[in-house]
Design a protein around this motif. Structure first.
Motif, mmCIF file in Angstrom:
data_model
loop_
_atom_site.group_PDB
_atom_site.id
_atom_site.type_symbol
_atom_site.label_atom_id
_atom_site.label_comp_id
_atom_site.label_asym_id
_atom_site.label_seq_id
_atom_site.Cartn_x
_atom_site.Cartn_y
_atom_site.Cartn_z
ATOM 1 N N GLN A 377 28.408 -51.639 -64.323
ATOM 2 C CA GLN A 377 29.302 -52.084 -63.254
ATOM 3 C C GLN A 377 30.556 -52.751 -63.813
ATOM 4 O OE1 GLN A 377 26.516 -54.432 -60.677
ATOM 5 N NE2 GLN A 377 27.199 -52.972 -59.114
ATOM 6 N N LYS A 378 30.376 -53.564 -64.846
ATOM 7 C CA LYS A 378 31.534 -54.233 -65.458
ATOM 8 C C LYS A 378 32.487 -53.218 -66.063
ATOM 9 C CE LYS A 378 29.180 -58.588 -66.607
ATOM 10 N NZ LYS A 378 28.642 -59.429 -67.722
ATOM 11 N N VAL A 392 39.440 -49.956 -51.188
ATOM 12 C CA VAL A 392 38.205 -49.189 -50.967
ATOM 13 C C VAL A 392 37.222 -50.001 -50.133
ATOM 14 C CG1 VAL A 392 36.256 -48.056 -52.080
ATOM 15 C CG2 VAL A 392 38.527 -47.936 -53.134
ATOM 16 N N ALA A 393 37.059 -51.274 -50.487
ATOM 17 C CA ALA A 393 36.078 -52.123 -49.810
ATOM 18 C C ALA A 393 36.439 -52.391 -48.359
ATOM 19 C CB ALA A 393 35.938 -53.450 -50.558
ATOM 20 N N TRP A 409 28.218 -47.101 -57.901
ATOM 21 C CA TRP A 409 27.786 -48.380 -58.456
ATOM 22 C C TRP A 409 28.917 -49.403 -58.575
ATOM 23 C CZ3 TRP A 409 24.721 -45.799 -63.061
ATOM 24 C CH2 TRP A 409 23.597 -45.148 -62.540
ATOM 25 N N LEU A 410 30.136 -49.027 -58.219
ATOM 26 C CA LEU A 410 31.225 -50.002 -58.232
ATOM 27 C C LEU A 410 30.833 -51.222 -57.402
ATOM 28 C CD1 LEU A 410 34.531 -47.953 -57.800
ATOM 29 C CD2 LEU A 410 34.109 -49.694 -59.558
ATOM 30 N N PRO A 411 31.032 -52.432 -57.925
ATOM 31 C CA PRO A 411 30.615 -53.618 -57.168
ATOM 32 C C PRO A 411 31.574 -53.949 -56.035
ATOM 33 C CG PRO A 411 31.606 -54.270 -59.256
ATOM 34 C CD PRO A 411 31.539 -52.765 -59.273
ATOM 35 N N VAL A 412 31.031 -54.104 -54.842
ATOM 36 C CA VAL A 412 31.773 -54.600 -53.689
ATOM 37 C C VAL A 412 31.111 -55.912 -53.293
ATOM 38 C CG1 VAL A 412 32.420 -54.177 -51.290
ATOM 39 C CG2 VAL A 412 32.392 -52.288 -52.928
ATOM 40 N N LEU A 415 27.125 -56.292 -53.889
ATOM 41 C CA LEU A 415 26.408 -55.044 -53.650
ATOM 42 C C LEU A 415 27.133 -53.873 -54.299
ATOM 43 C CD1 LEU A 415 25.504 -55.248 -49.834
ATOM 44 C CD2 LEU A 415 24.011 -55.781 -51.776
ATOM 45 N N PRO A 416 26.404 -52.833 -54.701
ATOM 46 C CA PRO A 416 27.068 -51.595 -55.129
ATOM 47 C C PRO A 416 27.729 -50.929 -53.926
ATOM 48 C CG PRO A 416 24.764 -51.658 -55.848
ATOM 49 C CD PRO A 416 24.946 -52.751 -54.849
ATOM 50 N N LEU A 417 28.776 -50.158 -54.182
ATOM 51 C CA LEU A 417 29.543 -49.507 -53.135
ATOM 52 C C LEU A 417 28.667 -48.695 -52.186
ATOM 53 C CD1 LEU A 417 32.373 -48.728 -52.012
ATOM 54 C CD2 LEU A 417 32.391 -46.846 -53.670
ATOM 55 N N ALA A 418 27.708 -47.932 -52.733
ATOM 56 C CA ALA A 418 26.900 -47.027 -51.906
ATOM 57 C C ALA A 418 25.942 -47.754 -50.983
ATOM 58 C CB ALA A 418 26.128 -46.053 -52.786
#
Length: 724
Positions: A377-378, A392-393, A409-412, A415-418
């Motif tokens: 994620q980082k 995006v968020a 898996w991008l962090p929002v 939580l992950p995006l998905a």
């Protein structure tokens, strides 16, 4: 707002067809796998974006056109090889065709084909022998063409409302809108947003090229942010309109991260016989991390060699055509597009996490799964500007990924995006698959009762200890909702039986229940059926899957292997939505996920459509199921820690699940607050538990492939309540 168009039963769609040569797979472009003839038709995609989407488009006011785009009333365009195209014929139900060709041979073949049609065709071609030249083609030609078609239709069917159609066409005007206070920075990273705005009629304060100094990506990032926000401003200006009650909005964010074939990322061995600059140029492309190509001065000089420029030109063609295809999707749905830099494809941390999971060490007390997942994620976040991630968020209706990297898996927040949002993905390799997925625009309407029977195709051996897991889970749920859900289980032991079982099913959803793998050496993903390892790609033309395919099997769309995954194979065979797995999944949890998703498809959609009188997209059904799966896992961990006893845990599950069921925009904040209130956990302790649950759970191991946003679950009463 008034209805966007009159209620009519006569044809309204304009079909745009890009006719291609018979290119072989071996001729596809080297980095991404796009047909050479498609690469040469870049001009056609530009032309389509300047034409009307249907017969009403150019006769409507700006606000109505924006509203229609939000629910997906955009262009219907299709790339077809000449052999496939020549098998088609124009019918009275689909009479308005605009055809693009780019070679003398295709022009000649199309001319013969046109002579056999009962209705005229508008043919735009680069061939000098005839047809309409691309630089002369205007929207007025489309209008005049439809008039000619209308005359023919009226001659053959006196009931055809030619007078009403003429009135509609008389109202056509070139789209106009106020000039925006936006300096358009011209680069592929901004083109989708600029095309989206231009297609509505907007113009810009000025236009200029976009350049970033070495080591500073901020000019590109700022340009993306400015152009995306301009699109978002238009989204937000659209108020409530009648069609929203019968047609759900499409994803309002597109995230694109162009990538290369996995095998083209391998380091090449220098060859003294190779042209000067060839290897250096390929290496520059392989190592690109930002929005532009960069490298040491001496290396960049070598990329200016004839061989280097040829390679750079090929890659530029791939990126240009991909960008224009994305632009048509974005303009068709009024979506704001965020382009991510190439660095998201180069995460070395990804292999650490996948190796850890495949080694069967994804749970345990040492916390390594959490550490390696957070490292992935980082890495993804390090290449994603906070300003871009914020855009995006802020999505309200869903995110469409066009990428190979696991951007789910991008962090929002935490939580992950998905899990945070409704997310689906179109793979970028192979490029031809990407193009066929991007061009799909027509919504498929499905009634909730179509999910009343789910096909379960099982392929385990008789001695496999997990062979009954899905059956037991499905039986458990069908017992509680017999009036909504049943399942048909078929056990197969070979490829032919598998094809027969799938092709004989006529429902909306199937589950593959078996083993999957992705061979690192061969590069192919397989389903294990009996003693066979079946490559789904080889079943194209034989297999006819239902719109929804759920793969309850391991490694059906591995993020660290090749493009030839089992999940993508189902897309090539015609599935609209494929719920695939990025990694190995645990049998019992996967069985429970598949059964709960089946239940949600049959029961929840029925409640939404018949109870709330609203449509629901399949992308939301799956997205909400991932959220429920995560919440279930989180509460299960609280039980294991003795912070909840079974009865309060069951009640709490019901309570927090309602935040998801009711489409609460603040579902996670409310659920987390309630969990902390009941358990007494402090914020830091809850954050650690959430992080561990995500990394060690199965919720992040799923990816949603294809176009689930084109599957609208509704019924005739809801659909006809307000026509768009």
């Amino acid at each position: 707002m008034k209805d966007a168009e009159p209620h009519v039963n006569w044809p309204s769609m304009i079909r745009y067809v890009v006719v291609l040569d018979e290119d072989s797979l071996e001729e596809a472009s080297i980095f991404q796998g796009i047909s050479p003839s498609m690469l040469n038709m870049e001009w056609a995609l530009r032309s389509i974006s300047e034409m009307p989407a249907d017969i009403f488009d150019f006769g409507l006011p700006l606000e109505a056109r924006k509203a229609r785009r939000i629910i997906g009333k955009g262009w219907s365009w299709t790339p077809l090889t000449i052999s496939n195209f020549l098998q088609l014929r124009i019918t009275h139900d689909d009479p308005y065709w605009v055809v693009y060709s780019g070679s003398e041979a295709i022009f000649s073949a199309l001319s013969d084909w046109e002579g056999r049609q009962t209705l005229p065709v508008l043919h735009i071609s680069t061939d000098d022998a005839g047809g309409l030249a691309p630089d002369r083609a205007r929207w007025t030609h489309v209008r005049d063409h439809i008039r000619r078609v209308a005359v023919k239709l009226h001659e053959r069917a006196k009931g055809f409302p030619v007078a009403e159609l003429r009135k509609t066409l008389k109202a056509w005007r070139k789209p106009t809108a106020p000039r925006l206070d936006l300096v358009a920075k011209l680069h592929n990273c901004t083109v989708p947003n600029l095309v989206t705005l231009r297609a509505l009629g907007f113009s810009f304060a000025a236009e200029e090229s976009l350049m970033s100094p070495p080591g500073d990506e901020s000019p590109h990032i700022n340009a993306i942010v400015e152009s995306a926000n301009a699109v978002i401003s238009q989204q937000e200006s659209v108020g409530v309109f009648p069609a929203l009650f019968s047609h759900f909005p499409k994803p309002d964010r597109i995230v694109i991260a162009p990538s290369l074939y996995a095998h083209t990322r391998q380091r090449l061995r220098p060859n003294t016989n190779a042209p000067a600059g060839l290897f250096e140029t390929i290496r520059v492309i392989q190592q690109q991390k930002g929005y532009t190509f960069s490298g040491p001065g001496a290396v960049m000089v070598r990329t200016m060699s004839p061989a280097g420029q040829y390679i750079m030109g090929l890659r530029a063609q791939e990126l240009n055509v991909q960008t224009l295809a994305v632009s048509l999707r974005a303009a068709s749905t009024l979506a704001a597009t965020v382009r991510l830099p190439n660095g998201v494809n180069l995460s070395s941390e990804l292999s650490d996490f996948t190796a850890h999971v495949r080694g069967g060490r994804s749970t345990g007390g040492n916390g390594k799964a959490e550490r390696v997942f957070r490292n992935v994620q980082k890495s993804l976040r390090s290449y994603t500007s906070p300003a871009l991630l914020e855009i995006v968020a802020s999505s309200q209706t869903g995110v469409k990924l066009i990428a190979d990297a696991p951007l789910e898996w991008l962090p929002v927040g935490d939580l992950p995006l998905a899990i945070a949002l409704n997310v689906s993905r179109i793979p970028t390799t192979p490029g031809n698959l990407m193009m066929t997925q991007l061009m799909r625009s027509e919504t498929l309407y499905i009634k909730p009762k179509a999910f009343g029977e789910v096909l379960v195709v099982s392929s385990f051996s008789p001695s496999d200890p997990i062979r009954h897991d899905v059956r037991i889970a499905m039986e458990t749920f069908t017992k509680t909702a017999k009036e909504h859900l049943n399942f048909r289980q078929v056990t197969v032991t070979c490829r032919d039986q598998f094809v027969e079982a799938v092709n004989s099913f006529h429902g909306a959803m199937m589950i593959f229940d078996g083993h999957g793998s992705h061979d690192r050496n061969s590069g192919a993903g397989f389903l294990h059926i009996g003693t066979e390892k079946v490559d789904v790609w080889e079943l194209r033309g034989r297999l006819r899957p239902p719109p929804v395919v759920v793969l309850s099997a391991c490694d059906t769309h591995s993020p660290d292997r090749t493009h030839a995954t089992a999940g993508a194979g189902f897309l090539t065979c015609g599935a609209t939505s494929v719920v695939a797995t990025l990694l190995p999944v645990r049998s019992k949890s996967a069985a429970l996920f598949a059964a709960r998703l089946s239940m949600r498809a049959a029961w929840y959609t029925h409640a939404v459509v018949h109870g709330s009188k609203r449509p629901i997209l399949w992308s939301e059904v799956v997205g909400s199921m991932l959220r429920l799966d995560f919440l279930s896992d989180l509460i299960g961990r609280l039980e294991k820690k003795k912070m909840l006893s079974p009865r309060p845990a069951a009640a709490l599950r019901t309570e927090v699940n309602m935040f998801v069921h009711t489409r609460d925009a603040n579902w996670w904040a409310n659920a987390k607050a309630r969990l902390m209130e009941v358990t007494g956990l402090e914020a830091d302790d809850m954050a650690r538990l959430v992080s561990k649950t995500i990394a060690e759970g199965d919720s992040v191991r799923y990816t949603h492939l294809g176009n689930p946003d084109l599957l609208c679950i509704t019924d005739n009463d809801v659909l006809n309540a307000a026509q768009p």
